[in-house]
Structures are given as C-alpha cells and as structure tokens.
Design a protein around this motif. Structure first.
Motif, PDB file in Angstrom:
ATOM      1  N   ALA A 114       5.790   3.345 -30.059  1.00 33.28           N
ATOM      2  CA  ALA A 114       4.852   3.959 -29.125  1.00 33.28           C
ATOM      3  C   ALA A 114       5.569   4.434 -27.872  1.00 33.28           C
ATOM      4  O   ALA A 114       5.304   5.535 -27.362  1.00 33.28           O
ATOM      5  N   ARG A 117       7.840   7.538 -28.551  1.00 33.94           N
ATOM      6  CA  ARG A 117       7.105   8.790 -28.726  1.00 33.94           C
ATOM      7  C   ARG A 117       6.794   9.480 -27.394  1.00 33.94           C
ATOM      8  O   ARG A 117       6.391  10.644 -27.383  1.00 33.94           O
ATOM      9  N   GLN A 124       8.338   8.716 -36.096  1.00 34.05           N
ATOM     10  CA  GLN A 124       7.528   7.947 -37.032  1.00 34.05           C
ATOM     11  C   GLN A 124       8.327   6.736 -37.509  1.00 34.05           C
ATOM     12  O   GLN A 124       9.539   6.661 -37.321  1.00 34.05           O
ATOM     13  N   ARG A 149      -1.668  -1.027 -34.262  1.00 33.67           N
ATOM     14  CA  ARG A 149      -1.352   0.369 -34.536  1.00 33.67           C
ATOM     15  C   ARG A 149      -2.441   1.298 -33.998  1.00 33.67           C
ATOM     16  O   ARG A 149      -2.149   2.331 -33.388  1.00 33.67           O
ATOM     17  N   LEU A 154      -1.029   5.036 -33.111  1.00 31.77           N
ATOM     18  CA  LEU A 154       0.053   5.300 -34.061  1.00 31.77           C
ATOM     19  C   LEU A 154      -0.428   5.465 -35.498  1.00 31.77           C
ATOM     20  O   LEU A 154       0.360   5.344 -36.435  1.00 31.77           O
ATOM     21  N   ALA A 157       1.603   7.723 -37.414  1.00 32.44           N
ATOM     22  CA  ALA A 157       3.030   7.639 -37.091  1.00 32.44           C
ATOM     23  C   ALA A 157       3.690   6.373 -37.627  1.00 32.44           C
ATOM     24  O   ALA A 157       4.885   6.378 -37.913  1.00 32.44           O
TER      25      ALA A 157
END
Length: 275
Positions: A114, A117, A124, A149, A154, A157
């Motif tokens: 996270a 990103r 990913q 998640r 995510l 991802a």
C-alpha cells in the motif's frame, strides 16, 4: 489492403545497384491508393514518408512483439492467472511464495504494498501458497488479511492464489512466478531455512526480507533487510529506491507494457482492422 514495410530497398544504399527505374520497380516507392501503410518503427515511418512523398501521419507504426508464454515457457495455468489478474500491468510485481500462516507476516507485506503504491501506483503482489494446514487459526488469519486488503484499497493489487483454486499448485507454476516477478518479498517473523531466497538467486530476482538469522545467513550482503516489525513506509521506501535505480526493472516494465502481442493488438492493430 494493408501494406507492411519492414525494410525499404529504395532507401538502403546496398540495394541501389539491384533496383531499376520505372514500372514495376516504382511500385515499391508508390503510395498505393486506399492502401493502409504500416511500418515496423518510427525510423522506417520517416523514411517511407519521404520516399512516397506523403505525410507520416498517414503511416501506422506497429512494432514487433514477443509471445511471453512461449519465450518464458510458461504453464497454461500460469497464463490463465496472468490474464485473470492482469499481471502484465503490474509495475513492479512482488512475489510472496509462502503459505498463509501468521508467522509469514503477510499483513506487513500488504502494508508495504500500500505504501509502495504511493510512488508506484501499478505495483501488485501475489501470494502463491494455500492456507497452512497445521493450524485451524489460519482461516481466521486469512479472513483478517482479506479485510486488511479491503481497508488498504488493494483489492485489485494484492492477489492470493488460495482465493482462485483449492488445487495443488505445481512447482512449475511457482517457478513461472519467479520469471514474472520483479522482486521477492519475505517479511516472515520466523523461518527454519528460507528456500525462496535460493530460488530468487537462481531466478535473478532482488530479495527484500526480514532480518531474522536464517534469512540473513542465506541472503548475506546480497539482499535488502528490514525488521519484521519495521514501519511499512520505511520498508516500502527501500523497495522504491531500488526500483527507481534498477534499469533492468525499467526495461522489463517497458517491454511488458508495450511489446506483448496482446498489447500490440489492442493498441495498434485492432483499430486498422475495423471496416
């Protein structure tokens, strides 16, 4: 009619003695009416435009591509996962080849992803293993990971193969993910040995892992380390700095994004085949 030009005899000095004025030789430097002109590269596009005395905007550029599955000798099951999860758009793709059990510290990996990103929005991660069979609490742990998640945004991802299949995943498919991934991430609290580090070494993958004794013994000076209780932002920064500087990663990403045949078809070919 689509005319596809790879090399141009009329613009290549070594062929000049073999060419002649007039018809039919002139057909090779004439813009045929209503034909679609396609070249292999921007350089050939410019050459063809000058040769045929037309604007280069009238010439499509469609590069060569690579059949990823054949080149990497990927299993059919792997190809199915790539398509279903859209893994070729990952940049970077992190690999966790571990069972889903709490000592693997997968929640920390999700937090790292996270944070990563923020600088690499297309990052990913894929976790290949099933739920650990020796502890009934692993189902609750998995549910906790799924909830985390969602909370971290995510869903598209962070991928768990355990969600997609109950079947045994072969060593051949796991090996495929080492070919596809850009780094191994192994944030375990505890490991007896750490064979993924050896596999990453054979696959040429950079390794980022917790600084526990078994993993440091295997990775030596060649891996990046963090505490399994590290601030995830600091761990993510370590990964981000690596990817910013790694030219191999940059080229891999560029090729994945632009030069698979699926990508070339969708962005370059499909539009000129429409009636």
């Amino acid at each position: 009619m689509i005319l596809w030009h790879h090399d141009l005899a009329w613009t290549t000095p070594r062929y000049q003695k073999e060419l002649h004025a007039g018809y039919p030789w002139s057909l090779l430097k004439t813009a045929w009416p209503e034909a679609v002109q396609v070249t292999i590269s921007e350089m050939r596009q410019i050459e063809l435009a000058e040769l045929m005395q037309i604007d280069k905007s009238q010439i499509h550029v469609i590069p060569n591509g690579v059949d990823l599955g054949k080149f990497l000798k990927l299993e059919e099951q792997t190809l199915g996962y790539i398509k279903r999860l859209d893994l070729l758009q990952a940049s970077p793709l992190l690999l966790l080849p571990v069972r889903i059990t709490s000592r693997k510290n997968i929640e920390f990996a999700l937090q790292i992803l996270a944070s990563l990103r923020n600088e690499f929005p297309s990052a990913q991660m894929i976790v290949t293993g099933p739920l650990g069979p020796h502890n009934s609490a692993n189902l609750q742990y998995f549910e906790k990971l799924i909830a985390l998640r969602e909370a971290l945004g995510l869903k598209n991802a962070a991928h768990f193969l355990a969600e997609l299949t109950d079947e045994y995943i072969s060593d051949e498919v796991i090996s495929d993910f080492y070919k596809l991934a850009d780094a191994l991430l192994l944030p375990s609290f505890e490991e007896g040995f750490g064979i993924p580090i050896l596999e990453a070494g054979f696959a040429g993958l950079p390794v980022f892992c917790s600084d526990i004794t078994p993993l440091k013994k295997l990775g030596g000076e060649f891996a990046g380390y963090f505490s399994p209780n590290e601030d995830p932002d600091r761990a993510a920064k370590m990964l981000a700095e690596h990817f910013k500087q790694d030219k191999v990663f940059g080229l891999r990403t560029s090729v994945r994004e632009q030069f698979t045949w699926e990508r070339i078809y969708s962005t370059k070919i499909a539009s000129i085949l429409k009636p």
